[in-house]
Design a protein around this motif. Structure first.
Motif, short mmCIF file in Angstrom:
data_model
loop_
_atom_site.label_atom_id
_atom_site.label_comp_id
_atom_site.label_asym_id
_atom_site.label_seq_id
_atom_site.Cartn_x
_atom_site.Cartn_y
_atom_site.Cartn_z
N ASN A 244 1.01 -1.01 0.05
CA ASN A 244 0.05 0.06 0.10
C ASN A 244 0.71 1.24 0.12
OD1 ASN A 244 -2.07 1.97 0.33
ND2 ASN A 244 -2.71 1.19 2.21
N LEU A 245 1.05 1.90 -1.07
CA LEU A 245 1.64 3.22 -1.27
C LEU A 245 0.95 4.24 -1.15
CD1 LEU A 245 3.99 1.96 -4.22
CD2 LEU A 245 4.41 2.17 -1.89
N LYS A 246 -0.33 4.17 -0.68
CA LYS A 246 -1.09 5.39 -0.30
C LYS A 246 -0.91 5.88 0.90
CE LYS A 246 -5.06 3.78 -3.47
NZ LYS A 246 -6.01 3.36 -3.44
N GLY A 247 -0.23 5.61 1.72
CA GLY A 247 0.10 6.30 3.26
C GLY A 247 1.37 7.14 3.34
N GLU A 248 1.37 7.38 4.36
CA GLU A 248 2.72 8.10 4.66
C GLU A 248 3.92 7.63 4.77
OE1 GLU A 248 1.11 11.73 4.85
OE2 GLU A 248 2.90 11.65 5.88
N GLU A 249 3.98 6.59 5.42
CA GLU A 249 5.15 5.76 5.27
C GLU A 249 5.02 4.33 4.93
OE1 GLU A 249 6.75 6.07 9.24
OE2 GLU A 249 8.04 7.94 8.63
N VAL A 250 6.10 3.72 4.46
CA VAL A 250 6.18 2.35 4.18
C VAL A 250 7.56 1.49 4.74
CG1 VAL A 250 7.00 2.38 1.91
CG2 VAL A 250 5.57 0.52 2.43
N GLU A 251 7.28 0.84 5.29
CA GLU A 251 8.63 -0.17 5.65
C GLU A 251 8.84 -1.29 4.81
OE1 GLU A 251 10.71 -1.33 9.88
OE2 GLU A 251 8.82 -0.58 9.96
N ILE A 252 9.92 -1.23 4.20
CA ILE A 252 10.31 -2.64 3.41
C ILE A 252 11.52 -3.11 3.48
CG2 ILE A 252 8.16 -1.95 1.73
CD1 ILE A 252 10.31 -0.33 0.11
N ALA A 253 11.72 -4.55 2.81
CA ALA A 253 13.27 -4.84 2.94
C ALA A 253 13.78 -4.26 1.53
CB ALA A 253 13.01 -6.30 2.57
N LYS A 254 15.04 -4.59 1.75
CA LYS A 254 15.87 -3.95 0.75
C LYS A 254 15.67 -4.48 -0.69
CE LYS A 254 20.58 -3.61 -0.99
NZ LYS A 254 20.21 -4.03 -2.50
N GLU A 255 15.19 -5.56 -0.82
CA GLU A 255 14.90 -6.26 -2.23
C GLU A 255 13.47 -5.34 -2.84
OE1 GLU A 255 14.18 -10.28 -2.00
OE2 GLU A 255 13.26 -10.28 -3.90
N ASP A 256 12.76 -5.36 -1.78
CA ASP A 256 11.34 -4.53 -2.09
C ASP A 256 11.97 -3.07 -2.48
OD1 ASP A 256 9.54 -6.36 0.19
OD2 ASP A 256 10.06 -6.81 -2.03
N ALA A 257 12.65 -2.36 -1.71
CA ALA A 257 12.84 -1.08 -2.13
C ALA A 257 13.47 -0.86 -3.31
CB ALA A 257 13.99 -0.43 -0.95
N ASP A 258 14.53 -1.74 -3.76
CA ASP A 258 15.21 -1.76 -5.15
C ASP A 258 14.16 -1.76 -6.01
OD1 ASP A 258 17.56 -1.37 -4.12
OD2 ASP A 258 18.22 -3.92 -4.02
N ALA A 259 13.11 -2.76 -5.81
CA ALA A 259 12.06 -2.94 -6.89
C ALA A 259 11.07 -1.75 -6.93
CB ALA A 259 11.23 -4.17 -6.59
N LEU A 260 11.03 -1.03 -5.91
CA LEU A 260 10.21 -0.16 -5.87
C LEU A 260 10.70 1.01 -6.67
CD1 LEU A 260 7.80 1.93 -5.23
CD2 LEU A 260 8.78 2.20 -2.76
N CYS A 261 12.06 1.55 -6.60
CA CYS A 261 12.67 2.48 -7.19
C CYS A 261 12.74 2.12 -8.49
CB CYS A 261 14.43 2.32 -6.78
SG CYS A 261 14.99 3.68 -7.21
N GLU A 262 12.99 0.85 -8.98
CA GLU A 262 12.94 0.52 -10.36
C GLU A 262 11.66 0.57 -11.04
OE1 GLU A 262 16.49 -2.86 -10.28
OE2 GLU A 262 14.57 -3.38 -11.41
N THR A 263 10.59 0.52 -10.41
CA THR A 263 9.20 0.80 -10.56
C THR A 263 8.93 2.03 -10.91
OG1 THR A 263 8.66 -1.27 -9.46
CG2 THR A 263 6.48 0.19 -10.13
#
Lengths: 319, 397
Positions: free
Chosen positions: A52-71
């Motif tokens: 859920n990217l509609k909130g204020e903050e999200v706590e994610i693992a590094k792998e997911d953070a990399d994927a988010l950035c690429e997305t």
């Protein structure tokens, strides 16, 4: 076993920064809500999990953070060219792909490199080694081992992870020290443009934090406890001036008046760090990076060495 | 001693080999520089180079009729320490220049290579250092192994000595007078007891002087280890300027410690300083002392205080030594020690001011002397190694 690193990302700040990059390219900004929805969908497809990217903050693992950035990069064209006028952040935006390919380029500030070696040497009761000696000896060993040269005339080195491993192996041999966590622990943001030819992964335990973590930190996201803290240190101004004067006297330099030292410190901080610092204030606040840079300024301005100014952080002046 | 020293061409000879005074700091840094060459090519170990170079020179001395006793005596006289027999197959060095006075910046290892090579040359047997002060042993211990064949004589060419001009008697000399009496200084320095004494004379075979520990070393040892390591580094792709710099740094650290120590010494202040009015005179005074070290005949061509210093060296031990080892070079910047030493000399006067006796120590070297701030440039424009009549070193800011 290494704990999984997680990152707490401030989403409005992240989206705002993506739009800044788009504006810089002449692209229309994207409404954050739209960005959040589209990124959520794309992310779900890519990672086979919902976020859920509609909130204020999200706590994610590094792998997911990399994927988010690429997305975000793919969806909103926040590619390398987005921030040509801001090399650091442009490089950071590009970094996840590099990291994923294992071909990261790291920036090792030479002053920190020298300081870390001597900090470790002092901790072992060994004499410090002057930077000129460190650079030429390290440079030669590196040339022999990697069959290419490093430019120690710059303020920093651009290194692949394999380069870092070689440098890590050189230090015990040449200077009888190892840097805790490896030299990668001293590295700053990844470099723009350069892509080293060789690469091999740094052992997981020695990696301080990924590119995205730094990128997100730049974007204003908060880091979790496992990552590097960002806070200010307070330097006592009169203690600093006294230490500079004492150290210069100890080394036999021609004396300077406190006013002159104050003036030169203020001007250097303004010119190099672009900080408006009033040296008449009782204390000045600097981030760890600024502290390191300030130590370098002092070394050049006054020909004395405070490795990282730790000595002046509310402690006694160095001898 | 088998033979008394001979002084010719600005050099000092013992047993036909050129000898030069150098300090423990130079020896430490030079050895470390040579060790950097580890890995440049398969089958090459710089430790072997360090050992074998000593062996080769000792074997030359044996060809001149040196006995083992002569070699032991020369080892001590030159300040390398002394050997003590432990068993028929083992000796130790209770006094040892390399064991006690040198150091490594890197991980400790048994590093008395010169001593091991010297013993190998003496005995024609494999010699292994089995204990070393650098590894926190009480003393350095060497064990003898299987017999080994002699190594080849490295000095394959005749030395191209040239006549040395008078102090101001050469074309291009921009300084025509100084109150400094070089002859008197050289003669006085020659009377100093700069030699190692054996235990029988209450000595330990070391030469502590001017705040450093000196050795009256074999010039060809320095040349062999420096040029072989340099050549291999460059062949392996290390940029020549980088390889040159590491060897020149040895000269720079030598200048700081030895030149600086000399110029802060009571002897210098008693003998030389009264002759000096200006900084130029101090330079001439120090150069006069250098001319007693066996490094060749140094001549001051030009001094522009704070801006430029030009030194010529006739019969430099590096240039002559290079030509004894190799054909004429195609590059000029090969007198590494001289380049570092001239830069260091300039730094002693114009980066710091040695005349004020600032007090020299490691911190001072680190923070001031070798800091990049105010660093002088240095270049060798003429080179005996490359066929010129003299070495010419230009340092400028």
């Amino acid at each position: 076993m290494n704990p999984v690193k997680t990152f707490r990302i401030n989403l409005p700040t992240l989206f705002e920064r993506v739009n800044e990059r788009r504006r810089e390219q002449g692209l229309a900004p994207v409404e954050p809500a739209v960005m959040a929805v589209r990124a959520s969908i794309k992310f779900s497809i890519r990672q086979q999990k919902h976020m859920n990217l509609k909130g204020e903050e999200v706590e994610i693992a590094k792998e997911d953070a990399d994927a988010l950035c690429e997305t975000l990069g793919e969806l909103f064209n926040v590619d390398l060219s987005l921030a040509e006028n801001n090399g650091t952040q442009a490089a950071a935006a590009r970094a996840p792909a590099d990291a994923a390919a294992g071909e990261a380029t790291w920036v090792l500030p030479l002053f920190q490199f020298y300081a870390a070696i001597n900090r470790e040497r002092r901790a072992k009761g060994l004499h410090p080694v002057e930077p000129a000696v460190i650079s030429v000896r390290t440079g030669i060993k590196f040339s022999i081992m990697r069959r290419r040269t490093l430019n120690f005339r710059e303020d920093k080195l651009l290194l692949s992870e394999a380069d870092l491993q070689v440098l890590d192996s050189i230090l015990p041999q040449q200077f009888d020290v190892a840097i805790p966590g490896g030299l990668v622990a001293l590295c700053l943001l990844p470099a723009a443009g350069a892509r080293p030819s060789a690469a091999s992964p740094v052992p997981a335990g020695s990696r301080r934090q990924g590119f995205l973590a730094r990128f997100l930190a730049l974007l204003g996201g908060k880091r979790n406890a496992a990552t590097h803290h960002t806070h200010h240190y307070t330097l006592d101004t009169s203690n600093l001036l006294l230490s500079i004067l004492t150290r210069r006297a100890y080394l036999g330099h021609k004396p300077l008046t406190p006013d002159k030292v104050k003036d030169r410190c203020g001007k250097a901080l303004s010119a190099v760090l672009e900080l408006a610092v009033d040296m008449d204030d009782e204390k000045i606040a600097l981030t760890p990076e600024q502290i390191d840079a300030f130590a370098d300024i002092i070394r050049k301005e006054f020909e004395i060495m405070f490795e990282d100014l730790d000595d002046l952080l509310g402690k006694k002046p160095p001898k | 001693m088998k033979e008394a020293p001979e002084y010719q061409h600005g050099q000092t000879f013992l047993g036909g080999l050129s000898h030069v005074y150098h300090c423990n700091h130079y020896n430490a840094h030079l050895q470390m520089s040579v060790l950097l060459a580890e890995g440049v090519e398969d089958g090459f170990d710089p430790r072997d180079l360090l050992r074998d170079s000593a062996t080769r020179l000792v074997q030359l001395l044996k060809q001149r009729g040196y006995s083992q006793d002569d070699l032991r005596a020369e080892f001590t006289w030159c300040g390398f320490g002394y050997f003590k027999d432990v068993t028929a197959d083992q000796v130790e060095t209770p006094g040892s220049h390399y064991g006690q006075s040198t150091y490594l910046l890197g991980a400790p290892e048994k590093s008395c290579y010169f001593n091991a090579g010297y013993l190998r040359g003496m005995t024609d047997r494999l010699v292994t250092e089995t204990a070393c002060r650098h590894m926190k042993a009480r003393t350095d211990v060497f064990e003898f192994g299987a017999p080994l064949p002699p190594l080849a004589n490295p000095l394959v060419n005749p030395p191209p000595f040239t006549p040395v001009p008078a102090r101001f008697g050469f074309h291009g000399c921009e300084i025509l007078s100084t109150p400094v009496d070089e002859d008197q200084i050289v003669a006085t320095v020659a009377t100093l007891p700069l030699y190692g004494k054996p235990p029988s004379e209450q000595g330990d075979g070391l030469i502590p002087a001017f705040g450093v520990v000196l050795a009256n070393h074999y010039a060809d040892y320095y040349n062999l280890i420096s040029y072989e390591a340099y050549r291999r580094m460059v062949s392996a792709g290390v940029p020549a300027d980088m390889a040159r710099e590491v060897f020149a740094q040895c000269g720079h650290v030598c200048a700081f410690n030895t030149f600086g120590g000399i110029m802060e010494s009571p002897e210098f202040h008693a003998l030389v300083v009264p002759m000096c009015n200006r900084v130029e005179d101090w330079v001439h005074g120090m150069v006069a002392v250098i001319n007693a070290l066996g490094w060749g005949a140094w001549r001051v061509e030009k001094i522009t205080p704070g801006k430029e210093l030009v030194i010529r060296i006739y019969n430099s031990y590096e240039g002559i030594g290079y030509r004894r080892l190799y054909p004429q070079a195609t590059e000029k910047q090969l007198s590494f020690l001289a380049m570092g030493a001239v830069r260091g000399l300039a730094h002693l006067f114009w980066k710091i001011d040695i005349r004020e006796r600032p007090g020299l120590n490691q911190d001072f070297y680190f923070d001031v002397f070798n800091s990049q701030q105010g660093y002088w440039n240095v270049e060798q424009t003429q080179s005996i190694a490359a066929g010129d009549e003299f070495d010419r070193i230009v340092a400028w800011k």
